[in-house]
Design a protein around this motif. Sequence first.
Motif, short mmCIF file in Angstrom:
data_model
loop_
_atom_site.label_atom_id
_atom_site.label_comp_id
_atom_site.label_asym_id
_atom_site.label_seq_id
_atom_site.Cartn_x
_atom_site.Cartn_y
_atom_site.Cartn_z
N ASP A 72 0.86 -1.19 0.00
CA ASP A 72 0.00 0.00 0.00
C ASP A 72 0.90 1.23 0.00
O ASP A 72 1.42 1.64 1.04
N LYS A 73 1.09 1.83 -1.15
CA LYS A 73 2.02 2.97 -1.26
C LYS A 73 1.35 4.31 -0.97
O LYS A 73 1.99 5.34 -1.01
N MET A 74 0.03 4.29 -0.71
CA MET A 74 -0.61 5.53 -0.28
C MET A 74 -0.49 5.68 1.24
O MET A 74 -0.32 6.79 1.74
N ALA A 75 -0.55 4.56 1.94
CA ALA A 75 -0.67 4.58 3.41
C ALA A 75 0.37 5.46 4.10
O ALA A 75 0.06 6.15 5.06
N ILE A 84 -2.06 7.19 6.73
CA ILE A 84 -3.03 8.23 6.36
C ILE A 84 -4.45 7.87 6.76
O ILE A 84 -5.30 8.73 6.90
N TYR A 85 -4.73 6.57 6.95
CA TYR A 85 -6.09 6.16 7.28
C TYR A 85 -6.51 6.57 8.68
O TYR A 85 -7.65 6.37 9.08
N LYS A 86 -5.57 7.16 9.43
CA LYS A 86 -5.90 7.65 10.77
C LYS A 86 -6.53 9.04 10.72
O LYS A 86 -6.99 9.55 11.71
N TRP A 87 -6.49 9.67 9.56
CA TRP A 87 -6.90 11.07 9.48
C TRP A 87 -8.34 11.21 9.05
O TRP A 87 -8.73 10.71 7.99
N GLY A 88 -9.08 11.97 9.81
CA GLY A 88 -10.43 12.32 9.40
C GLY A 88 -11.36 11.12 9.35
O GLY A 88 -11.03 10.02 9.79
N LYS A 89 -12.54 11.38 8.82
CA LYS A 89 -13.55 10.33 8.73
C LYS A 89 -13.72 9.93 7.27
O LYS A 89 -13.94 10.79 6.42
N PRO A 90 -13.65 8.62 7.00
CA PRO A 90 -13.77 8.18 5.60
C PRO A 90 -15.23 8.09 5.13
O PRO A 90 -16.07 7.56 5.84
N THR A 91 -15.48 8.63 3.96
CA THR A 91 -16.79 8.48 3.32
C THR A 91 -16.58 7.98 1.90
O THR A 91 -15.87 8.63 1.11
N SER A 113 -15.85 22.11 15.36
CA SER A 113 -17.06 22.45 16.15
C SER A 113 -17.94 23.48 15.42
O SER A 113 -19.12 23.59 15.69
N LEU A 114 -17.34 24.24 14.49
CA LEU A 114 -18.14 25.22 13.73
C LEU A 114 -18.66 24.62 12.41
O LEU A 114 -19.16 25.33 11.55
N LYS A 115 -18.49 23.31 12.27
CA LYS A 115 -18.88 22.57 11.07
C LYS A 115 -18.09 23.00 9.83
O LYS A 115 -18.54 22.86 8.69
N GLU A 116 -16.90 23.58 10.07
CA GLU A 116 -16.00 23.89 8.95
C GLU A 116 -15.38 22.57 8.50
O GLU A 116 -14.93 21.77 9.33
N LEU A 117 -15.30 22.39 7.20
CA LEU A 117 -14.81 21.11 6.66
C LEU A 117 -13.31 21.18 6.35
O LEU A 117 -12.84 22.13 5.74
N THR A 118 -12.58 20.16 6.78
CA THR A 118 -11.18 20.00 6.37
C THR A 118 -11.07 18.71 5.58
O THR A 118 -11.43 17.64 6.08
N VAL A 119 -10.63 18.82 4.34
CA VAL A 119 -10.49 17.63 3.50
C VAL A 119 -9.02 17.24 3.47
O VAL A 119 -8.16 18.05 3.14
N TYR A 120 -8.71 16.00 3.84
CA TYR A 120 -7.32 15.53 3.82
C TYR A 120 -6.95 14.94 2.46
O TYR A 120 -5.96 15.31 1.87
N TYR A 121 -7.77 14.04 2.00
CA TYR A 121 -7.46 13.44 0.70
C TYR A 121 -8.63 12.64 0.15
O TYR A 121 -9.57 12.31 0.87
N ILE A 122 -8.57 12.38 -1.15
CA ILE A 122 -9.50 11.46 -1.81
C ILE A 122 -8.64 10.37 -2.44
O ILE A 122 -7.72 10.67 -3.20
N CYS A 123 -8.91 9.12 -2.07
CA CYS A 123 -8.06 8.04 -2.59
C CYS A 123 -8.88 6.98 -3.31
O CYS A 123 -10.09 6.89 -3.15
N ASN A 124 -8.17 6.19 -4.10
CA ASN A 124 -8.80 5.11 -4.87
C ASN A 124 -8.26 3.77 -4.43
O ASN A 124 -7.04 3.59 -4.35
#
Length: 365
Positions: A72-75, A84-91, A113-124
Amino acid sequence: MKYKLLVLIIFVSIQSSFCQVRINFGVDTLDVNVVSAIKFYRQYIGEFSKGTKVDYSKYYSAEDCKQFKTPDKMAFSLMGSDPIYKWGKPTIISIKQENKCVHIKTLFAETDSLKELTVYYICNNYVGFDKTMKPYFINPMSINIKQWQSATNRNVTYYFPKYHQFNKVRSDSLIRKITQLEKDWNLAPIQIRYYFTDTNDEMQIFKGFDYNFGMGSTDKPSGLSDATDNLVFSSGWGENYFHEIVHLYLNKLHPNSPLNEGLAVFYGGSLGHDLYWHLHRINQYLKVHPEIDLNFLDKFYYMDNLTNPNSALKALLCELTFKKKGIAGLKKIMTYNSLDEILSEEFNVKKLDGDKFFRSTLQNY
Ligand SMILES: [Zn+2]
């Protein structure tokens, strides 16, 4: 590459969360293969919460496991040893069945807490099935590399996109540097796989990302070495990125040395420029920033996005040592485990004289 990681640590406040993998509305999950692939994927993501080493043979194709100790060369490609799978919530935002495998696209993000979104990554991720319909992952690189070409020169096998015409002259220049390095440090050749693209975005896509926070902002040459599988990933340097090769050969000799990054910059430059170019810029910068205290060098790791002053000043110590004592001096300087020790033992710079020492030495560059 260390530069990028340090900067990101400042900007990104990471909350580890190994939550359930959500599925976005509109994603069709009725097919039996898709159900199996999602279950398999959730199980894999969950493995990273256990804190133990993942047994990749349970998850990746035999072909990928043969090619890579870590298939897994993305991890581990964004924050070093932190998966990287420790970051954020996966959808999961899309699932498609392509060429007998299930292609899962996932957004890793979170809200504060202010519902501001932080995007870490989109992976395949690609899930294939064996004859018994047991699922396994296919490394996106193994899929994408089918569109690339390759060339081998001595101990380096290059992989690069079709638009590029292999430059033997540049490659020979790299091989000469490698041969000299092996001779100087008494090391046997390492078989290296060297992946390169024109831009960092292309490299990230090759690894399996649609987006990550490092993309878009990196217009300078950059690279990453993977010591587990002796790989180099490089963009913007073509066939001749010596810096990452130096990491593959020398990091393992003295893993605790504070100068490993400096040594790579001394030999191979960084961010597209040689050491002298960076030292000149740091000198100019320090002239208008008298408040920076170089006695605490590790606090001076950012000045702009063209130069990493910390690794360049450590490279300066390698350069001074090499000029005075040659390779034998470099070998000795790498045996110390702290910068204070190096400065006092090798440069006769006592505690709190470091600022004066670096500033006056830079004047000569
Ligand atoms: Zn480096």
